[in-house]
Enzyme design. Structure first.
Site, PDB file in Angstrom:
ATOM      1  N   GLY A  10       0.825  -1.217   0.000  1.00  0.00           N
ATOM      2  CA  GLY A  10       0.000   0.000   0.000  1.00  0.00           C
ATOM      3  C   GLY A  10       0.856   1.262   0.000  1.00  0.00           C
ATOM      4  N   ASP A  31       0.111  -8.926   1.790  1.00  0.00           N
ATOM      5  CA  ASP A  31      -0.874  -7.973   1.262  1.00  0.00           C
ATOM      6  C   ASP A  31      -1.957  -8.802   0.576  1.00  0.00           C
ATOM      7  OD1 ASP A  31      -0.378  -4.674   0.409  1.00  0.00           O
ATOM      8  OD2 ASP A  31      -2.088  -5.767  -0.437  1.00  0.00           O
ATOM      9  N   ASN A  32      -3.206  -8.341   0.657  1.00  0.00           N
ATOM     10  CA  ASN A  32      -4.264  -9.099  -0.026  1.00  0.00           C
ATOM     11  C   ASN A  32      -4.572  -8.513  -1.407  1.00  0.00           C
ATOM     12  OD1 ASN A  32      -5.784  -6.832   0.478  1.00  0.00           O
ATOM     13  ND2 ASN A  32      -7.354  -7.855   1.705  1.00  0.00           N
ATOM     14  N   ASP A  58      -4.810 -12.954   3.010  1.00  0.00           N
ATOM     15  CA  ASP A  58      -5.880 -12.151   3.575  1.00  0.00           C
ATOM     16  C   ASP A  58      -5.886 -12.386   5.086  1.00  0.00           C
ATOM     17  OD1 ASP A  58      -8.199 -10.940   4.377  1.00  0.00           O
ATOM     18  OD2 ASP A  58      -9.318 -11.522   2.575  1.00  0.00           O
ATOM     19  N   SER A 125      -4.067   7.009  13.630  1.00  0.00           N
ATOM     20  CA  SER A 125      -4.425   8.175  12.829  1.00  0.00           C
ATOM     21  C   SER A 125      -4.827   9.334  13.723  1.00  0.00           C
ATOM     22  CB  SER A 125      -5.606   7.799  11.933  1.00  0.00           C
ATOM     23  OG  SER A 125      -6.182   8.952  11.374  1.00  0.00           O
ATOM     24  N   THR A 127      -7.258  10.887  13.284  1.00  0.00           N
ATOM     25  CA  THR A 127      -8.716  10.821  13.328  1.00  0.00           C
ATOM     26  C   THR A 127      -9.198  10.423  14.730  1.00  0.00           C
ATOM     27  OG1 THR A 127     -10.623  10.089  12.062  1.00  0.00           O
ATOM     28  CG2 THR A 127      -9.022   8.412  12.594  1.00  0.00           C
ATOM     29  N   TYR A 150     -14.477   4.094  10.676  1.00  0.00           N
ATOM     30  CA  TYR A 150     -13.022   4.011  10.414  1.00  0.00           C
ATOM     31  C   TYR A 150     -12.234   4.557  11.606  1.00  0.00           C
ATOM     32  CZ  TYR A 150      -8.537   5.944   9.053  1.00  0.00           C
ATOM     33  OH  TYR A 150      -7.216   6.319   9.055  1.00  0.00           O
ATOM     34  N   LYS A 154      -9.585   2.718  14.649  1.00  0.00           N
ATOM     35  CA  LYS A 154      -8.246   3.134  15.097  1.00  0.00           C
ATOM     36  C   LYS A 154      -8.225   3.306  16.619  1.00  0.00           C
ATOM     37  CE  LYS A 154      -6.375   2.955  11.116  1.00  0.00           C
ATOM     38  NZ  LYS A 154      -5.430   1.856  10.821  1.00  0.00           N
ATOM     39  N   GLY A 298     -18.723  15.178   7.812  1.00  0.00           N
ATOM     40  CA  GLY A 298     -17.722  14.480   8.634  1.00  0.00           C
ATOM     41  C   GLY A 298     -16.375  15.170   8.702  1.00  0.00           C
TER      42      GLY A 298
HETATM   43  C1  UD1 Z   1      -9.135  11.634   6.637  1.00  0.00           C
HETATM   44  C2  UD1 Z   1      -8.753  11.302   8.053  1.00  0.00           C
HETATM   45  C3  UD1 Z   1      -7.468  10.529   8.098  1.00  0.00           C
HETATM   46  C4  UD1 Z   1      -7.542   9.350   7.147  1.00  0.00           C
HETATM   47  C5  UD1 Z   1      -7.792   9.844   5.768  1.00  0.00           C
HETATM   48  C6  UD1 Z   1      -7.838   8.667   4.843  1.00  0.00           C
HETATM   49  C7  UD1 Z   1      -9.455  12.925   9.722  1.00  0.00           C
HETATM   50  C8  UD1 Z   1      -9.149  14.201  10.427  1.00  0.00           C
HETATM   51  N1  UD1 Z   1      -8.568  12.521   8.814  1.00  0.00           N
HETATM   52  O1  UD1 Z   1      -8.286  12.663   6.202  1.00  0.00           O
HETATM   53  O2  UD1 Z   1      -7.259  10.067   9.384  1.00  0.00           O
HETATM   54  O3  UD1 Z   1      -6.340   8.643   7.195  1.00  0.00           O
HETATM   55  O4  UD1 Z   1      -9.049  10.530   5.774  1.00  0.00           O
HETATM   56  O5  UD1 Z   1      -8.822   8.683   3.919  1.00  0.00           O
HETATM   57  O6  UD1 Z   1     -10.428  12.275   9.955  1.00  0.00           O
HETATM   58  N2  UD1 Z   1     -10.921  17.981   0.160  1.00  0.00           N
HETATM   59  C9  UD1 Z   1     -11.493  18.785  -0.810  1.00  0.00           C
HETATM   60  N3  UD1 Z   1     -11.807  18.218  -2.016  1.00  0.00           N
HETATM   61  C10 UD1 Z   1     -11.574  16.889  -2.293  1.00  0.00           C
HETATM   62  C11 UD1 Z   1     -10.992  16.073  -1.289  1.00  0.00           C
HETATM   63  C12 UD1 Z   1     -10.682  16.656  -0.061  1.00  0.00           C
HETATM   64  O7  UD1 Z   1     -11.710  19.977  -0.606  1.00  0.00           O
HETATM   65  O8  UD1 Z   1     -11.897  16.439  -3.392  1.00  0.00           O
HETATM   66  C13 UD1 Z   1     -10.572  18.587   1.448  1.00  0.00           C
HETATM   67  C14 UD1 Z   1     -11.292  17.964   2.633  1.00  0.00           C
HETATM   68  O9  UD1 Z   1     -12.482  18.634   2.893  1.00  0.00           O
HETATM   69  C15 UD1 Z   1     -10.244  18.145   3.736  1.00  0.00           C
HETATM   70  C16 UD1 Z   1      -8.903  18.108   3.008  1.00  0.00           C
HETATM   71  O10 UD1 Z   1      -9.193  18.343   1.641  1.00  0.00           O
HETATM   72  O11 UD1 Z   1     -10.390  19.397   4.309  1.00  0.00           O
HETATM   73  C17 UD1 Z   1      -8.181  16.780   3.146  1.00  0.00           C
HETATM   74  O12 UD1 Z   1      -9.090  15.745   2.819  1.00  0.00           O
HETATM   75  P1  UD1 Z   1      -8.610  14.235   2.634  1.00  0.00           P
HETATM   76  O13 UD1 Z   1      -7.395  14.179   1.774  1.00  0.00           O
HETATM   77  O14 UD1 Z   1      -9.784  13.432   2.220  1.00  0.00           O
HETATM   78  O15 UD1 Z   1      -8.115  13.794   4.083  1.00  0.00           O
HETATM   79  P2  UD1 Z   1      -8.881  13.936   5.486  1.00  0.00           P
HETATM   80  O16 UD1 Z   1     -10.333  13.831   5.326  1.00  0.00           O
HETATM   81  O17 UD1 Z   1      -8.304  15.096   6.202  1.00  0.00           O
END
Ligand code: UD1
Length: 339
Positions: A10, A31-32, A58, A125, A127, A150, A154, A298
């Site tokens: 990954g 890895d699966n 797996d 994480s 999170t 998720y 964690k 979220g």
């Molecule tokens: C989340 C989790 C993290 C997890 C990760 C994996 C939290 C705080 N973080 O990260 O632990 O490992 O997901 O999936 O819960 N954004 C946009 N447009 C997009 C995509 C994202 O504006 O198309 C913005 C989001 O609103 C966010 C930022 O970019 O503010 C980062 O988003 P993303 O890369 O998805 O990561 P997190 O949600 O922070």
């Protein structure tokens, strides 16, 4: 020394395998292949000149985990990445997340408890913190009710390890709480390989710049932050990978203060979504098409790490910048599309 890396094909796993091999460790990957490809083995070999041992397995199949550990009973440590990580998917399919992220952890710990050396690094994480009241967040921050299944896996994962360490005195473990790992190896031999439409910001940006996606949706600009967009602590995946080697050595050298320790892995700096776009435009020389959209369900407003504990106790510090990460992500995206 032989180290097992679960989920080693990954995104973070593969970069960690590279760093481990470059430090002289012998690596066995499980890895699966659910979110990864066998080509990653070639990428690792191209960087390190060593093809790691690999077994498709797996971890949800308990008897296969048992068989594996019987065969590899001379492991010096385990780095456990294998897990699902999409927040939105976990809300739709909670049981799949609990089965996948919890039962696999339990099976691995059960088998690990049969070995002589029981050193265990867990992928946690930021999170687990939810929206913290005080920023930057220290490891002592209270853990709140998880925002998603998720995130809950964690939190529960850390609890399972903590409880196990209490009764199994041979087990030593470190949980690394990643903030937002991004980027790719500077050689562009390995990087992030999202399946389908990317959920995370950086692969969405690089795919948009290549015309694979029409435009980036910026999820909300009415947050209470400097420019109104969400703030995260984006950390280069190579820095994250290096932290795993440092943490593993801490356990192997018996330098840990407690049998279960937790460290934040971040840069300590918060960047907004617009900062990330600006960095991308600077390093790529390309203008990115984007539009402000509604908030994404979220999302927390702002989160970034207090890194003092990792710096002082672990002896690790993030060295690469947001620009380095964006440049490497862009180089990687161009490489995989030109194949
Ligand atoms: C989340 C989790 C993290 C997890 C990760 C994996 C939290 C705080 N973080 O990260 O632990 O490992 O997901 O999936 O819960 N954004 C946009 N447009 C997009 C995509 C994202 O504006 O198309 C913005 C989001 O609103 C966010 C930022 O970019 O503010 C980062 O988003 P993303 O890369 O998805 O990561 P997190 O949600 O922070």
């Amino acid at each position: 020394m032989k180290i097992l890396v679960t989920g080693g094909l990954g995104f973070i796993g593969s970069h960690t395998v590279v760093e481990l091999q470059q430090e002289g460790f012998e690596v066995v990957i499980i890895d699966n292949l659910s979110h990864s490809s066998l080509d990653v083995l070639d990428g690792i070999k191209a960087i390190t000149d060593i093809k790691p041992q690999f077994q498709k397995l797996d971890l949800k199949i308990k008897k296969d985990v048992k068989t594996f550990f019987k065969k590899y009973n001379d492991l010096a440590g385990v780095i456990h990445f294998a897990a699902k990580k999409a927040v939105g998917e976990s809300i739709k399919e909670p049981l799949m997340y609990y089965e996948n992220n919890i039962s696999t952890l339990v099976y691995v710990l059960q088998e690990l408890s049969e070995l002589n050396q029981q050193n265990f690094i867990f992928s946690s994480s930021c999170t687990v913190y939810g929206q913290a009241d005080i920023l930057p967040i220290t490891e002592n921050e209270a853990i709140k009710v998880a925002e998603s299944p998720y995130g809950n896996t964690k939190q529960i994962g850390e609890e399972i390890i903590r409880d196990t360490c209490k009764v199994n005195k041979k087990l030593n473990s470190i949980a690394l709480r990643y903030f937002n790992p991004i980027g790719a190896h500077p050689t562009a031999q390995i990087g992030e390989l999202p399946i389908g439409v990317p959920q995370n910001l950086v692969p969405y940006i690089t795919q948009t710049a290549l015309g694979i996606r029409e435009q980036l949706s910026v999820f909300g600009n009415d947050y209470k932050t400097l420019d109104g967009t969400c703030v995260r602590d984006y950390i280069h995946v190579v820095d994250v990978a290096k932290a795993h080697v440092v943490a593993l050595k801490r356990l192997l050298d018996n330098k840990n203060d407690y049998d279960f320790e937790v460290f934040n892995l971040g840069t300590g700096k918060g960047s907004s979504v617009l900062d990330v776009i600006e960095s991308f435009e600077k390093v790529s020389g390309k203008k990115l098409k984007y539009q402000i959209m509604d908030r994404r369900e979220g999302d927390v407003t702002s989160i970034y790490a207090e890194t003092t504990k990792a710096n002082d106790v672990l002896g690790w510090k993030a060295e690469l910048t947001l620009d380095d990460a964006m440049a490497s992500a862009w180089k990687w995206e161009q490489k995989i599309r030109n194949k």
